[in-house]
Scaffold this motif. Structure first.
Motif, PDB file in Angstrom:
ATOM      1  N   PHE A 290       0.821  -1.211   0.000  1.00 18.46           N
ATOM      2  CA  PHE A 290       0.000   0.000   0.000  1.00 18.46           C
ATOM      3  C   PHE A 290       0.860   1.267   0.000  1.00 18.46           C
ATOM      4  CE2 PHE A 290      -3.697  -2.575   1.695  1.00 18.46           C
ATOM      5  CZ  PHE A 290      -4.536  -2.287   0.627  1.00 18.46           C
ATOM      6  N   LEU A 291       1.937   1.276   0.764  1.00 20.30           N
ATOM      7  CA  LEU A 291       2.813   2.451   0.799  1.00 20.30           C
ATOM      8  C   LEU A 291       3.411   2.735  -0.580  1.00 20.30           C
ATOM      9  CD1 LEU A 291       4.769   2.069   4.176  1.00 20.30           C
ATOM     10  CD2 LEU A 291       3.227   3.938   3.533  1.00 20.30           C
ATOM     11  N   LEU A 292       3.928   1.693  -1.225  1.00 24.85           N
ATOM     12  CA  LEU A 292       4.579   1.906  -2.511  1.00 24.85           C
ATOM     13  C   LEU A 292       3.564   2.218  -3.615  1.00 24.85           C
ATOM     14  CD1 LEU A 292       7.491   2.091  -3.180  1.00 24.85           C
ATOM     15  CD2 LEU A 292       7.512  -0.295  -3.877  1.00 24.85           C
ATOM     16  N   MET A 293       2.346   1.691  -3.502  1.00 24.79           N
ATOM     17  CA  MET A 293       1.300   2.078  -4.447  1.00 24.79           C
ATOM     18  C   MET A 293       0.999   3.577  -4.336  1.00 24.79           C
ATOM     19  SD  MET A 293      -1.468  -1.077  -4.357  1.00 24.79           S
ATOM     20  CE  MET A 293      -2.508  -0.424  -5.670  1.00 24.79           C
ATOM     21  N   ALA A 294       0.943   4.079  -3.110  1.00 26.49           N
ATOM     22  CA  ALA A 294       0.677   5.505  -2.909  1.00 26.49           C
ATOM     23  C   ALA A 294       1.781   6.363  -3.517  1.00 26.49           C
ATOM     24  CB  ALA A 294       0.526   5.801  -1.417  1.00 26.49           C
ATOM     25  N   VAL A 295       3.033   6.012  -3.217  1.00 26.47           N
ATOM     26  CA  VAL A 295       4.162   6.800  -3.707  1.00 26.47           C
ATOM     27  C   VAL A 295       4.226   6.776  -5.233  1.00 26.47           C
ATOM     28  CG1 VAL A 295       6.691   6.964  -3.752  1.00 26.47           C
ATOM     29  CG2 VAL A 295       5.507   6.503  -1.590  1.00 26.47           C
ATOM     30  N   SER A 296       4.088   5.602  -5.829  1.00 27.50           N
ATOM     31  CA  SER A 296       4.185   5.501  -7.291  1.00 27.50           C
ATOM     32  C   SER A 296       3.011   6.187  -7.984  1.00 27.50           C
ATOM     33  CB  SER A 296       4.272   4.026  -7.711  1.00 27.50           C
ATOM     34  OG  SER A 296       3.160   3.290  -7.242  1.00 27.50           O
ATOM     35  N   MET A 312       7.186   9.850 -21.326  1.00 28.87           N
ATOM     36  CA  MET A 312       6.475   8.592 -21.477  1.00 28.87           C
ATOM     37  C   MET A 312       7.156   7.481 -20.699  1.00 28.87           C
ATOM     38  SD  MET A 312       3.854   7.226 -23.031  1.00 28.87           S
ATOM     39  CE  MET A 312       3.272   5.544 -23.139  1.00 28.87           C
ATOM     40  N   VAL A 313       8.500   7.491 -20.695  1.00 23.00           N
ATOM     41  CA  VAL A 313       9.255   6.457 -19.980  1.00 23.00           C
ATOM     42  C   VAL A 313       9.030   6.582 -18.481  1.00 23.00           C
ATOM     43  CG1 VAL A 313      11.555   5.544 -19.500  1.00 23.00           C
ATOM     44  CG2 VAL A 313      10.987   6.338 -21.796  1.00 23.00           C
ATOM     45  N   GLY A 314       9.079   7.816 -17.957  1.00 20.00           N
ATOM     46  CA  GLY A 314       8.859   8.021 -16.529  1.00 20.00           C
ATOM     47  C   GLY A 314       7.470   7.612 -16.090  1.00 20.00           C
ATOM     48  N   ALA A 315       6.469   7.997 -16.890  1.00 20.32           N
ATOM     49  CA  ALA A 315       5.091   7.624 -16.563  1.00 20.32           C
ATOM     50  C   ALA A 315       4.914   6.112 -16.590  1.00 20.32           C
ATOM     51  CB  ALA A 315       4.132   8.292 -17.550  1.00 20.32           C
ATOM     52  N   LEU A 316       5.523   5.477 -17.583  1.00 18.14           N
ATOM     53  CA  LEU A 316       5.433   4.025 -17.705  1.00 18.14           C
ATOM     54  C   LEU A 316       6.079   3.339 -16.511  1.00 18.14           C
ATOM     55  CD1 LEU A 316       4.430   1.855 -19.714  1.00 18.14           C
ATOM     56  CD2 LEU A 316       6.734   1.815 -20.671  1.00 18.14           C
ATOM     57  N   ALA A 317       7.217   3.858 -16.059  1.00 20.32           N
ATOM     58  CA  ALA A 317       7.912   3.264 -14.915  1.00 20.32           C
ATOM     59  C   ALA A 317       7.076   3.384 -13.643  1.00 20.32           C
ATOM     60  CB  ALA A 317       9.271   3.937 -14.717  1.00 20.32           C
ATOM     61  N   CYS A 318       6.483   4.544 -13.408  1.00 20.26           N
ATOM     62  CA  CYS A 318       5.654   4.735 -12.211  1.00 20.26           C
ATOM     63  C   CYS A 318       4.438   3.811 -12.243  1.00 20.26           C
ATOM     64  CB  CYS A 318       5.197   6.187 -12.112  1.00 20.26           C
ATOM     65  SG  CYS A 318       6.484   7.357 -11.654  1.00 20.26           S
ATOM     66  N   ALA A 319       3.792   3.708 -13.413  1.00 22.57           N
ATOM     67  CA  ALA A 319       2.629   2.833 -13.519  1.00 22.57           C
ATOM     68  C   ALA A 319       3.021   1.376 -13.312  1.00 22.57           C
ATOM     69  CB  ALA A 319       1.972   3.008 -14.892  1.00 22.57           C
ATOM     70  N   ALA A 320       4.212   0.993 -13.815  1.00 19.23           N
ATOM     71  CA  ALA A 320       4.662  -0.393 -13.655  1.00 19.23           C
ATOM     72  C   ALA A 320       4.930  -0.721 -12.193  1.00 19.23           C
ATOM     73  CB  ALA A 320       5.914  -0.635 -14.493  1.00 19.23           C
ATOM     74  N   VAL A 321       5.542   0.213 -11.461  1.00 17.46           N
ATOM     75  CA  VAL A 321       5.788  -0.007 -10.031  1.00 17.46           C
ATOM     76  C   VAL A 321       4.461  -0.127  -9.287  1.00 17.46           C
ATOM     77  CG1 VAL A 321       6.712   1.033  -7.924  1.00 17.46           C
ATOM     78  CG2 VAL A 321       8.046   1.109 -10.031  1.00 17.46           C
ATOM     79  N   PHE A 322       3.508   0.760  -9.619  1.00 13.15           N
ATOM     80  CA  PHE A 322       2.176   0.723  -9.006  1.00 13.15           C
ATOM     81  C   PHE A 322       1.529  -0.650  -9.186  1.00 13.15           C
ATOM     82  CE2 PHE A 322      -2.430   1.193  -9.512  1.00 13.15           C
ATOM     83  CZ  PHE A 322      -2.778   1.896  -8.365  1.00 13.15           C
ATOM     84  N   SER A 323       1.598  -1.176 -10.396  1.00 14.44           N
ATOM     85  CA  SER A 323       0.971  -2.465 -10.691  1.00 14.44           C
ATOM     86  C   SER A 323       1.736  -3.627 -10.075  1.00 14.44           C
ATOM     87  CB  SER A 323       0.879  -2.648 -12.206  1.00 14.44           C
ATOM     88  OG  SER A 323       0.279  -3.876 -12.538  1.00 14.44           O
ATOM     89  N   LEU A 324       3.070  -3.569 -10.141  1.00 11.71           N
ATOM     90  CA  LEU A 324       3.890  -4.677  -9.637  1.00 11.71           C
ATOM     91  C   LEU A 324       3.701  -4.881  -8.135  1.00 11.71           C
ATOM     92  CD1 LEU A 324       7.519  -5.505 -10.668  1.00 11.71           C
ATOM     93  CD2 LEU A 324       6.879  -5.543  -8.268  1.00 11.71           C
TER      94      LEU A 324
END
Length: 422
Positions: A290-296, A312-324
């Protein structure tokens, strides 16, 4: 956590990896019906003439049946057989998808999604109990980790295949293809999964199991905590192709990027299953997720990626961390759930109650995110929604941990079994 003494544990035909893997496959196919929609939204809006808010309703409406009928599905499964009800669920998914393919307007499409939702709830409420029935105790953490990944697998398959199909055909043929896939899953379910209808409970016995389960606070807390994950993950993933459209990329590229982001959710589920197997604390894993979902999510929504070079790369990385990291939540909550049934209760009833609660999140999430986007005039304020539900999820996890500890289910006992307590 107490383990149910229900009849479903008495009729097990013994450990059967092929059986529980086929049940996971049914869950993946059922959830793919949710994820066939996002990539088709532009076609649907143009052809059937509806707006962004109605899109949010379409994305969430499949959860209505789960939201209202989780315990009813559990009752039917215990009364008439888990496998039989899973097969009925696949039939309803197939019929609903065919009805959707023939929809002349948005209202009929909405009704077809409701019918698919009934099939979805039958497949996903009863699957964990059927997996447990066909799984060796030593393999349960791994099996539930696999089950926890079914949404990620469905997201990967649904978004990528729908994006590719929509490049050369209409959304209606996509709906037909999904109907045929659902009906095809009846064969492995019938051939590989043993019939579990022997020694079924009487109607009054099943009712007693459900009442005994619903009286316990732990399933409620677990379901609400799960909802704090689903409300944000379903909303973000449902609108991800549209969000990526702001970068000026094609619908196909947006769909494939979104599929990749959804697919990494599988990694989180598998890692969570292995960490539980090694004795890691479920509550620690959930708080971390939950903490890392909030931050990402702050990184994804708050930063002006469209205006940044290579954004686009930065947005993709944040979304990937959120999902992972988010993928850890369903694996852990599902593993906790199968051990929550009290004496005289039922695993199916626990999962059904949890399903009703967390599908409230699945239903309202896309609508809330669309509402926030309309108010803010864009997606930039959406992190407020994700962070609020992450904070609530952490609070519920800590409350559940204290509740289980006060009931003499200490964490050290849970770690000894892999994930027996929170």
């Amino acid at each position: 956590m107490a383990t149910s003494d229900s009849t479903t544990t008495q009729v097990a035909a013994g450990p059967n990896a092929a059986a529980w893997l086929s049940v996971v496959g049914v869950g993946v196919v059922a959830a793919t019906h949710i994820w066939k929609l996002p990539s088709a939204l532009q076609q649907l809006q143009a052809e059937l003439h509806f707006d962004l808010l109605f899109s949010g309703v379409l994305l969430g409406v499949m959860q209505v049946a789960s939201m209202l009928g989780g315990l009813l599905a559990a009752w039917c499964g215990e009364r008439y057989g888990l496998r039989r009800l899973l097969m009925l669920g696949l039939l309803l998914l197939g019929v609903g998808s065919l009805l959707g393919a023939a929809s002349p307007d948005a209202l009929v499409l909405l009704c077809s999604r409701l019918l698919e939702g009934i099939g979805f709830v039958l497949c996903t409420v009863l699957a964990p109990a059927l997996i447990r029935l066909n799984c060796a105790p030593t393999e349960l953490n791994r099996a539930m980790g696999a089950w926890g990944s079914f949404q990620g697998l469905a997201t990967l398959a649904g978004l990528s295949l729908s994006s590719l199909m929509l490049e050369w055909t209409s959304w209606r043929w996509l709906w037909v293809a999904m109907a045929l896939l659902s009906l095809a899953m009846l064969l492995p379910l019938a051939r590989l999964v043993p019939d579990d209808r022997r020694a079924r409970h009487t109607e009054s016995g099943v009712r007693g199991q459900i009442v005994a389960t619903a009286r316990q606070p732990a399933p409620w807390l677990t379901g609400l905590g799960f909802a704090c994950y689903t409300v944000q993950w379903m909303a973000v993933m449902g609108f991800l192709p549209a969000i990526y459209g702001a970068f000026g990329i094609s619908a196909l590229t947006a769909g494939l990027f979104s599929a990749g982001v959804g697919g990494v959710n599988i990694i989180g589920a598998v890692v969570a299953g292995r960490m539980l197997q090694s004795g890691r604390s479920p509550s620690v894993l959930l708080v971390f997720a939950f903490l890392l979902m909030a931050v990402s999510s702050i990184g994804f929504f708050a930063l002006p990626w469209v205006q940044i070079g290579g954004g686009m790369v930065g947005a993709l990385a944040c979304a990937a961390v959120f999902s992972l990291v988010g993928g850890m939540a369903p694996a852990v909550f599902s593993r906790i759930g199968v051990d929550l049934a009290p004496s005289g209760g039922s695993v199916s009833a626990v999962i059904g109650l949890m399903q009703q609660l967390f599908n409230v999140g699945n239903f309202i999430g896309p609508f809330i995110l669309a509402w926030v986007a309309v108010l803010a005039g864009g997606w930039q304020a959406s992190w407020v929604m994700t962070c609020a539900f992450s904070a609530m999820g952490i609070w519920l996890v800590l409350l559940l941990r204290r509740r289980l500890a006060s009931g003499s289910r200490v964490e050290s006992q849970g770690q000894a079994s892999g994930a027996g307590a929170c």
